[in-house]
Design a protein around this motif. Structure first.
Motif, PDB file in Angstrom:
ATOM      1  N   PHE A 128       0.807  -1.121   0.013  1.00  0.00           N
ATOM      2  CA  PHE A 128       0.044  -0.080  -0.072  1.00  0.00           C
ATOM      3  C   PHE A 128       1.006   1.330   0.028  1.00  0.00           C
ATOM      4  CE2 PHE A 128      -1.713  -3.287   2.185  1.00  0.00           C
ATOM      5  CZ  PHE A 128      -3.136  -3.735   1.372  1.00  0.00           C
ATOM      6  N   VAL A 129       1.034   1.830  -1.149  1.00  0.00           N
ATOM      7  CA  VAL A 129       1.415   3.194  -1.274  1.00  0.00           C
ATOM      8  C   VAL A 129       0.655   4.354  -1.042  1.00  0.00           C
ATOM      9  CG1 VAL A 129       2.819   4.691  -2.732  1.00  0.00           C
ATOM     10  CG2 VAL A 129       3.215   2.210  -3.087  1.00  0.00           C
ATOM     11  N   LEU A 130       1.299   5.201  -0.220  1.00  0.00           N
ATOM     12  CA  LEU A 130       0.630   6.512   0.250  1.00  0.00           C
ATOM     13  C   LEU A 130       1.259   7.691  -0.462  1.00  0.00           C
ATOM     14  CD1 LEU A 130      -0.074   4.438   2.667  1.00  0.00           C
ATOM     15  CD2 LEU A 130      -0.796   6.683   3.775  1.00  0.00           C
ATOM     16  N   SER A 131       0.511   8.566  -0.780  1.00  0.00           N
ATOM     17  CA  SER A 131       1.100   9.746  -1.622  1.00  0.00           C
ATOM     18  C   SER A 131       1.616  10.696  -0.525  1.00  0.00           C
ATOM     19  CB  SER A 131       0.062  10.538  -2.228  1.00  0.00           C
ATOM     20  OG  SER A 131      -1.035  11.416  -1.378  1.00  0.00           O
ATOM     21  N   ILE A 132       2.479  11.607  -1.220  1.00  0.00           N
ATOM     22  CA  ILE A 132       3.380  12.424  -0.241  1.00  0.00           C
ATOM     23  C   ILE A 132       2.286  13.764   0.130  1.00  0.00           C
ATOM     24  CG2 ILE A 132       5.336  14.295  -0.270  1.00  0.00           C
ATOM     25  CD1 ILE A 132       6.265  12.596  -2.825  1.00  0.00           C
ATOM     26  N   PRO A 133       2.270  13.928   1.407  1.00  0.00           N
ATOM     27  CA  PRO A 133       1.660  15.097   1.924  1.00  0.00           C
ATOM     28  C   PRO A 133       2.256  16.551   1.524  1.00  0.00           C
ATOM     29  CG  PRO A 133       1.839  13.653   3.754  1.00  0.00           C
ATOM     30  CD  PRO A 133       2.824  13.258   2.685  1.00  0.00           C
ATOM     31  N   ASP A 134       1.256  17.516   1.343  1.00  0.00           N
ATOM     32  CA  ASP A 134       1.576  18.872   0.876  1.00  0.00           C
ATOM     33  C   ASP A 134       1.910  19.847   2.042  1.00  0.00           C
ATOM     34  OD1 ASP A 134       2.097  21.229  -0.446  1.00  0.00           O
ATOM     35  OD2 ASP A 134       0.206  21.551  -1.324  1.00  0.00           O
ATOM     36  N   TRP A 135       3.237  20.051   2.442  1.00  0.00           N
ATOM     37  CA  TRP A 135       3.817  20.667   3.283  1.00  0.00           C
ATOM     38  C   TRP A 135       3.552  22.127   3.248  1.00  0.00           C
ATOM     39  CZ3 TRP A 135       8.363  23.561   3.377  1.00  0.00           C
ATOM     40  CH2 TRP A 135       9.320  23.433   2.496  1.00  0.00           C
ATOM     41  N   SER A 136       3.309  22.752   1.930  1.00  0.00           N
ATOM     42  CA  SER A 136       3.160  24.058   1.645  1.00  0.00           C
ATOM     43  C   SER A 136       2.159  24.744   2.403  1.00  0.00           C
ATOM     44  CB  SER A 136       3.074  24.371  -0.117  1.00  0.00           C
ATOM     45  OG  SER A 136       1.670  23.975  -0.211  1.00  0.00           O
ATOM     46  N   VAL A 137       1.027  24.183   2.859  1.00  0.00           N
ATOM     47  CA  VAL A 137       0.119  24.691   3.508  1.00  0.00           C
ATOM     48  C   VAL A 137       0.410  25.053   5.035  1.00  0.00           C
ATOM     49  CG1 VAL A 137      -1.535  23.819   1.891  1.00  0.00           C
ATOM     50  CG2 VAL A 137      -1.015  22.749   4.232  1.00  0.00           C
ATOM     51  N   THR A 138       1.568  24.543   5.605  1.00  0.00           N
ATOM     52  CA  THR A 138       1.959  24.637   7.034  1.00  0.00           C
ATOM     53  C   THR A 138       2.603  25.791   7.468  1.00  0.00           C
ATOM     54  OG1 THR A 138       4.078  23.833   6.635  1.00  0.00           O
ATOM     55  CG2 THR A 138       2.275  22.116   7.117  1.00  0.00           C
ATOM     56  N   PRO A 139       2.372  26.358   8.608  1.00  0.00           N
ATOM     57  CA  PRO A 139       2.920  27.496   9.035  1.00  0.00           C
ATOM     58  C   PRO A 139       4.703  27.498   8.946  1.00  0.00           C
ATOM     59  CG  PRO A 139       1.491  26.839  10.664  1.00  0.00           C
ATOM     60  CD  PRO A 139       1.454  25.801   9.602  1.00  0.00           C
TER      61      PRO A 139
END
Length: 219
Positions: A128-139
């Protein structure tokens, strides 16, 4: 810890053997900045047990900051010979963060998927492969001085590779990137470090991953 009861319980699950689980990745797999029990591998294990799938605690090969190359080396160094009931793989954010090229990522990712298949006893449906989260939305991203639109675009590029290659190689794929982007307007989805997911966000991943794992284990 957030509530961990998942809706639509799965019934009539096999309970005659104990499942084993190998989790491969980086900070998103170890659950950086949250208690380890709130990481997605441990929450997934808890939910499987709640649904009558007797599951041992996950074996985790992951560390904050790891790229695909780092994970490959760590797997080789671990010299694991045993096989597992199922394997999860989430890797690539540090390739993007360190301005790695997509060609190298594709090659490394394919190798890691094939390694995952090997550890899953050769069963494609148990990977089971999970996609990479998008950290651009973080503080953290907001204060980093980096171009947020560029981060998002690059994350999408890396995810287009891991999705395409996962499907080509025949393993399961789960997009959790859209969930990660909810943190732009909901800070409860982030850990105190302002970068990594909170236990609540990991639970949201698990709610999507659990049915996929259960279905895969039947194949």
């Amino acid at each position: 810890m957030p509530e961990t009861t998942v809706a639509a319980p799965i019934v009539n699950a096999p309970a005659d053997s104990i499942l084993t689980y190998l989790a491969l990745g980086d900070s998103y797999t170890i659950g950086q900045s949250v208690p380890y029990t709130q990481s997605f591998p441990f929450q997934l294990t808890a939910q499987l047990n709640n649904n009558n799938y007797r599951t041992a605690n996950p074996k985790i090969i992951a560390q904050t900051g790891w790229t695909t190359a780092d994970l490959k080396r760590a797997i080789a160094d671990s010299a694991i010979t045993r096989k597992y009931s199922f394997v999860t793989l989430l890797i690539g954010v540090n390739n993007q963060y360190q301005n790695g090229d997509t060609t190298t990522y594709r090659t490394d990712f394919d190798e890691l998927v094939n390694t995952s298949i090997k550890y899953a006893k050769g069963n494609l449906k148990h990977v089971f492969v999970l996609s990479i989260p998008d950290w651009s939305v973080t503080p953290y991203a907001g204060s980093s001085g980096r171009n947020l639109a560029t981060i998002k675009t690059q994350i999408d590029q890396f995810n287009s590779i891991n999705e395409r290659e996962s499907k080509r190689l025949g393993v399961n794929y789960l997009n959790i990137t859209n969930i990660s982007r909810l943190a732009a307007s909901d800070q409860t989805l982030l850990a105190n470090d302002g970068l990594h997911p909170s236990g609540l966000m990991y639970l949201m991943w698990v709610k999507l991953l659990l049915p996929q794992v259960v279905l895969g284990l039947k194949q």
